[in-house]
Design an enzyme around this catalytic site. Sequence first.
Site, short mmCIF file in Angstrom:
data_model
loop_
_atom_site.label_atom_id
_atom_site.label_comp_id
_atom_site.label_asym_id
_atom_site.label_seq_id
_atom_site.Cartn_x
_atom_site.Cartn_y
_atom_site.Cartn_z
N GLU A 429 0.84 -1.20 0.00
CA GLU A 429 0.00 0.00 0.00
C GLU A 429 0.87 1.25 0.00
O GLU A 429 1.76 1.40 0.85
CB GLU A 429 -0.88 -0.01 1.26
CG GLU A 429 -1.67 1.26 1.44
CD GLU A 429 -2.12 1.46 2.89
OE1 GLU A 429 -1.87 0.58 3.74
OE2 GLU A 429 -2.70 2.52 3.15
N ASP A 506 -0.91 -1.13 6.05
CA ASP A 506 -0.75 -0.60 7.39
C ASP A 506 -1.65 -1.33 8.38
O ASP A 506 -2.72 -1.81 8.03
CB ASP A 506 -1.12 0.89 7.41
CG ASP A 506 -0.01 1.74 6.80
OD1 ASP A 506 1.13 1.23 6.72
OD2 ASP A 506 -0.29 2.87 6.39
N ASP A 508 -3.80 -0.49 10.38
CA ASP A 508 -4.88 0.37 10.87
C ASP A 508 -6.14 0.10 10.05
O ASP A 508 -6.16 -0.79 9.21
CB ASP A 508 -4.47 1.85 10.80
CG ASP A 508 -4.16 2.28 9.37
OD1 ASP A 508 -4.45 1.51 8.43
OD2 ASP A 508 -3.64 3.40 9.19
N ASP A 510 -7.62 1.76 7.64
CA ASP A 510 -7.47 1.91 6.19
C ASP A 510 -6.75 0.71 5.59
O ASP A 510 -7.10 0.22 4.53
CB ASP A 510 -6.70 3.19 5.85
CG ASP A 510 -7.60 4.42 5.96
OD1 ASP A 510 -8.83 4.23 6.05
OD2 ASP A 510 -7.06 5.53 5.96
#
Length: 643
Positions: A429, A506, A508, A510
């Site tokens: 990403e 990541d 998180d 997202d």
Amino acid sequence: MASQAANYNASSIKVLEGLEAVRVRPGMYIGSTSTRGLNHLIYEVVDNAVDEHLAGYCKNIRVTLEADGSCTVEDDGRGIPIDMHAKGVSAERVVFTTLHAGGKFDNKAYATSGGLHGVGSSVVNALSLHMTVDVKKDGTIYEDRYRQGKPDMKLEKGLLPAVGKAKGTGTKINFLPDPEIFEKTRFKADDVKSRLHETCYLNPALTIYYEDKRDGQDDKETFHEPEGIAGFVKEMNKTDETVTPIVTFSGEYEGVKVEVAFQYIRDFREEIMGFCNNIYNSEGGTHLTGFKTAFTQIINQYARGIGALKDKDQNFTGADVRNGMTAIVSIKHPDPRFEGQTKTKLDNPDAAKAVAQVTMDEATHYFDRNLEVLKAVIECAERAARIRKSEAKAKTNLLTKPKFSFDSNGKLSNCESRDAEKCEIFIVEGDSAGGSAKMARNRMFQAIMPIRGKILNVEKASMDKVLANAEIKSMINAFGCGFSEGYGQDFDISKLRYNKIIIMADADVDGAHIATLLLTLFYRFMPELIYEGHVFVAMPPLYKVIPQKKGEEGEYLYDDAALSRYRKTHKGGFTLQRYKGLGEMDPQQLWETTLDPERRRLRLVQIDDGRMASEMTGLLMGTDVPPRREFIHAHAQDAELDV
Ligand code: 0RA
């Protein structure tokens, strides 16, 4: 997959007898020693009780996850035979201490040996630290006990002692999985429940009472699905706009029993699940082939009959005809055979014949009397055919014109090796993390493909949009297998260029969303990648701790539990560095934590069973965000660790 086979070499191979063999190579008998294999222990025991149900005796099964970590499965069948066996000991002992002893005692028409499943109670016994068997017969409870598969009680004259009075008949088995065998010994409640529920859809006269007494809780659920596989289809389509009622039919042909339920929804989706002897076949097989072939033929005949297809028109394809279809095909076969390594694809040619014959007869009978349903099905096929034709153009332009060239793909930083077995591709990403990953990687065998922002939501987008998406095109090109619009026709897994496809996002929300989108893409258009175990999620650390005392080593921590452990065990001060994203790590750190096969953490993405598979896309991509996040986190937690 972790198994003991790894530290087993040619020089140490010896002839293994009975249950010892199961303990040496547990993976051969239950698939793996991860949570998945652990849950299989329950399914093995439950499946035996379900056999007793199929034989016409047991109506209720009680499955309890006990507070001490063990599991109890109780049924109200005839009770396992306990009388003297030819071997001079109670038949019950023979069942629990001999591999594949089950068959000797039953004359049931249908074996339940469904690939990985049905290997029997003795395997569960061998892999349990302890097991207790209670059999109720003649107003008496008889008991036997085992430790790691070995009898743990001396029997008088080889017969089981009476330990109490009983009402009715039945069998109760309590077992505690052996921590020497299993990486984790905690049963996964959601998976167990889902599998028990599935069992009830396939056995509409059965009731299963589930209870979880662990952690001071008391979670109870009762599964009973009198509507059978029709109820299963209803459940699968519960959030969809349907365009036909649920249609069911059944029949028998040359000793093979066939049951089918289907319904069409107003969406471009095909979901067909095959079961043989109550076991889900995740790769389908001959029963599904028979169903699809017959169904395609029937709909094309009708379409010509009512003028929906004119003489000049080509036939609908199979994928056209199944556009919007949800179906369950469940067969009972006296001698099921399976294909391939994973044993999840039915292989009997006569199963195709039987399902095709029953479908021909029964679906025709139904459509002759329900023309409005037939018309709704044909409309779904017409819609699919229209889209297929317009997209055939898009596909030619987008995929074949700029003829694929491995290195001229703008985004891919390929590895040097062309040995697919050794190669890995990281889908990363963000461009900055992608840049770090390119510097950090071992370019011999690690390829990097950066993707920017959020890729398209393939669940909602139309096919031409999916194919026009640059990120998706790059991935399809890089993997080398093509892609499939319908049921795998154009996809060729043997051409896969990388043994591992690793999603690196990541840690998180997202990142989880991007992982979700990628998994949906793979599941929809390249499901074999997941079924064959090629897709992984990289688990970067959340923290780095740097002790203040000189000379002490810093450490990466991968979750909050690790941090609280560190807080408890570490003496002296330390600085806590929290990684917010992959982009924050320098190439050296990225290599150490996320790329280096010796140190990184990867989780294998798996789709455990039919219900999970059918619900995954809806769950992940539905409009309500919270359950979606919950699912991917729970899933990531539970996937197997690949070291
Ligand atoms: C064979 C014969 C009989 C019962 C069973 C198998 C049986 C096996 C299991 C496994 C779990 N629950 C079970 N319940 C029954 C009949 C024995 C008799 O008639 O005495």
